[in-house]
Design a protein around this motif. Sequence first.
Motif, PDB file in Angstrom:
ATOM      1  N   ILE A 147       0.839  -1.202   0.000  1.00  0.00           N
ATOM      2  CA  ILE A 147       0.000   0.000   0.000  1.00  0.00           C
ATOM      3  C   ILE A 147       0.875   1.253   0.000  1.00  0.00           C
ATOM      4  O   ILE A 147       0.620   2.200  -0.750  1.00  0.00           O
ATOM      5  CB  ILE A 147      -0.945  -0.027   1.216  1.00  0.00           C
ATOM      6  CG1 ILE A 147      -1.939  -1.194   1.095  1.00  0.00           C
ATOM      7  CG2 ILE A 147      -1.683   1.294   1.380  1.00  0.00           C
ATOM      8  CD1 ILE A 147      -2.610  -1.568   2.399  1.00  0.00           C
ATOM      9  N   ALA A 148       1.906   1.248   0.836  1.00  0.00           N
ATOM     10  CA  ALA A 148       2.789   2.411   0.928  1.00  0.00           C
ATOM     11  C   ALA A 148       3.560   2.641  -0.367  1.00  0.00           C
ATOM     12  O   ALA A 148       3.759   3.784  -0.806  1.00  0.00           O
ATOM     13  CB  ALA A 148       3.755   2.237   2.099  1.00  0.00           C
ATOM     14  N   ALA A 149       4.010   1.548  -1.000  1.00  0.00           N
ATOM     15  CA  ALA A 149       4.739   1.683  -2.266  1.00  0.00           C
ATOM     16  C   ALA A 149       3.847   2.278  -3.343  1.00  0.00           C
ATOM     17  O   ALA A 149       4.268   3.165  -4.102  1.00  0.00           O
ATOM     18  CB  ALA A 149       5.258   0.319  -2.707  1.00  0.00           C
ATOM     19  N   GLY A 193      10.085  10.653   2.760  1.00  0.00           N
ATOM     20  CA  GLY A 193      10.769   9.372   2.837  1.00  0.00           C
ATOM     21  C   GLY A 193       9.781   8.225   2.893  1.00  0.00           C
ATOM     22  O   GLY A 193       8.607   8.412   3.242  1.00  0.00           O
ATOM     23  N   LEU A 194      10.259   7.036   2.539  1.00  0.00           N
ATOM     24  CA  LEU A 194       9.426   5.837   2.490  1.00  0.00           C
ATOM     25  C   LEU A 194      10.175   4.689   3.161  1.00  0.00           C
ATOM     26  O   LEU A 194      11.324   4.414   2.816  1.00  0.00           O
ATOM     27  CB  LEU A 194       9.115   5.482   1.038  1.00  0.00           C
ATOM     28  CG  LEU A 194       8.358   4.181   0.757  1.00  0.00           C
ATOM     29  CD1 LEU A 194       6.935   4.245   1.316  1.00  0.00           C
ATOM     30  CD2 LEU A 194       8.328   3.898  -0.751  1.00  0.00           C
ATOM     31  N   VAL A 195       9.519   4.018   4.121  1.00  0.00           N
ATOM     32  CA  VAL A 195      10.094   2.860   4.794  1.00  0.00           C
ATOM     33  C   VAL A 195       9.238   1.652   4.467  1.00  0.00           C
ATOM     34  O   VAL A 195       8.023   1.665   4.675  1.00  0.00           O
ATOM     35  CB  VAL A 195      10.149   3.055   6.327  1.00  0.00           C
ATOM     36  CG1 VAL A 195      10.738   1.814   6.998  1.00  0.00           C
ATOM     37  CG2 VAL A 195      10.966   4.300   6.681  1.00  0.00           C
ATOM     38  N   LEU A 196       9.865   0.590   3.964  1.00  0.00           N
ATOM     39  CA  LEU A 196       9.166  -0.633   3.589  1.00  0.00           C
ATOM     40  C   LEU A 196       9.714  -1.794   4.419  1.00  0.00           C
ATOM     41  O   LEU A 196      10.901  -2.113   4.354  1.00  0.00           O
ATOM     42  CB  LEU A 196       9.348  -0.929   2.099  1.00  0.00           C
ATOM     43  CG  LEU A 196       8.830   0.164   1.151  1.00  0.00           C
ATOM     44  CD1 LEU A 196       9.199  -0.173  -0.289  1.00  0.00           C
ATOM     45  CD2 LEU A 196       7.326   0.350   1.298  1.00  0.00           C
ATOM     46  N   SER A 197       8.841  -2.419   5.212  1.00  0.00           N
ATOM     47  CA  SER A 197       9.222  -3.522   6.090  1.00  0.00           C
ATOM     48  C   SER A 197       8.596  -4.814   5.580  1.00  0.00           C
ATOM     49  O   SER A 197       7.365  -4.936   5.523  1.00  0.00           O
ATOM     50  CB  SER A 197       8.732  -3.232   7.515  1.00  0.00           C
ATOM     51  OG  SER A 197       8.701  -4.405   8.296  1.00  0.00           O
ATOM     52  N   GLY A 198       9.433  -5.770   5.180  1.00  0.00           N
ATOM     53  CA  GLY A 198       8.927  -7.050   4.669  1.00  0.00           C
ATOM     54  C   GLY A 198       7.809  -6.864   3.663  1.00  0.00           C
ATOM     55  O   GLY A 198       6.764  -7.518   3.757  1.00  0.00           O
TER      56      GLY A 198
END
Length: 271
Positions: free
Chosen positions: A112-114, A126-131
Amino acid sequence: MAGSREWEFAGVRGAVTARIWAADRPRYVAVLAHGYGEHLGRYGHVADALVRHGATVCGPDHMGHGRSAGERVLIEDVEEVVADLHTVVESARTDLPGLPVILIGHSMGGLIAARYAQLHNEELAGLVLSGPVLGRWDALSALLALDEIPEVPIDPSTLSRDPAVGKAYVEDPLVWHGPFKRATLEALDACIRRIAEHGTVGALPVLWVHGEDDRLVPLEGSRAGIEALRGADLTERIYPGARHEVFNETNQDEVIGEVLAFADRVLARPA
């Protein structure tokens, strides 16, 4: 622990419950997007660290999840979930004008964030993607190939090396413990393809964190998606032995510290 309050808004498919942890003098806004079957209440410790770091933190329970309305875990189009997330971000930007926004998404929330970053890149610092569910997810393809989705819930032991995490997950009444729904799987598959086709997020700084022993969303499948999405500024952190929920892992302080360091670097960039 930082206190929070809930608020509700009319989402694309019904009432969405959102949560906010307010800092006294915020330097930035951190928006959280949770994963499949869970809810934002599981991220209180992450929000607490961010608030102490100077962030006002907010995010929704996605449609069909947690305290939000809708048939449980039913998502027919991820674009609708992105639209609800956009409402939360716009509300934060209205309340705290001029503050940079960092979006943090875990698992399905990473998907969703991507997608959000592709559509609303200019709103993010900024964008943080976890697993993140990106690239190639073999379990998804295998389930969609079946005539009938089996009633097999997520194995709590795959979440973290800390048994207390799995126990709390199993006992949480707001977590979905039933089977996947075909419409949701089809929506996730469509969004994975859409993100791959759309391409890079350009100059947006991205932090990717992933457990090396993630059996729910394996590392190498996500790597393919990260490579298609990444722009010029990617920081990658892979944690040996860690499982899917790196924010709930035995080295969670290290992982959260990495997010805070990333935020500091983003905030130090020229406007």
